[in-house]
Design an enzyme around this catalytic site. Structure first.
Site, mmCIF file in Angstrom:
data_model
loop_
_atom_site.group_PDB
_atom_site.id
_atom_site.type_symbol
_atom_site.label_atom_id
_atom_site.label_comp_id
_atom_site.label_asym_id
_atom_site.label_seq_id
_atom_site.Cartn_x
_atom_site.Cartn_y
_atom_site.Cartn_z
ATOM 1 N N CYS A 65 0.831 -1.210 0.000
ATOM 2 C CA CYS A 65 0.000 0.000 0.000
ATOM 3 C C CYS A 65 0.866 1.260 0.000
ATOM 4 O O CYS A 65 1.577 1.529 0.972
ATOM 5 C CB CYS A 65 -0.914 -0.043 1.229
ATOM 6 N N CYS A 68 0.108 3.714 2.829
ATOM 7 C CA CYS A 68 0.601 3.154 4.095
ATOM 8 C C CYS A 68 2.093 3.434 4.248
ATOM 9 O O CYS A 68 2.553 3.827 5.331
ATOM 10 C CB CYS A 68 0.371 1.642 4.148
#
Length: 142
Positions: A65, A68
């Site tokens: 991600c 993230c």
């Protein structure tokens, strides 16, 4: 106040007045406030969430991600700044799919704030340091 050691998972009783004095674990002797997020697993999650008497902010994330990865340094920085007031932890959703399912994580990153062992608030999406601090203040975490 009870705090879980981020190194050995021992339960430590610390007077609230000593929280800002960098207390050490009674079992392993290491610092209870490292400022670094603790990686939680299915095995360690419940103990860490329910036995810490400070609020625990959990970042549900995945290695693939992009947002993230962008938020990880911010999460670490704010965790260091607020180490004596909030415990910071991370759950890698690919490795800990049971926890992601249990907390119905639909998008990542998702931040979940636990107080007294129960989910108190949730925020999806990456935040910068000021946004994260502001969100925590809005949840009565100073």
């Amino acid at each position: 106040m009870e705090l879980i050691c981020p190194h050995c998972s021992a339960i430590n009783r610390i007077p609230e007045a000593r929280l800002n004095q960098n207390p050490n674990c009674g079992k392993c002797g290491q610092a209870l406030h490292t400022g670094l997020p603790v990686d939680l697993t299915t095995t360690t999650f419940d103990r860490y969430i329910t036995r810490n008497q400070l609020p625990v902010l959990v970042d549900f994330w995945a290695s693939w991600c992009g947002p993230c990865k962008m938020m990880a340094p911010t999460f670490k920085q704010v965790g260091t700044e607020l180490a004596s007031r909030v415990r910071f932890a991370k759950v890698e959703t690919e490795a800990e799919q049971a926890l992601a399912a249990r907390y119905q994580i639909r998008s990542i990153p998702t931040l979940v704030l636990f107080k007294d062992g129960k989910e108190h608030a949730r925020m999806s999406g990456a935040l910068d340091a000021n946004g994260l601090k502001q969100w925590l203040r809005s949840q009565d975490v100073n």
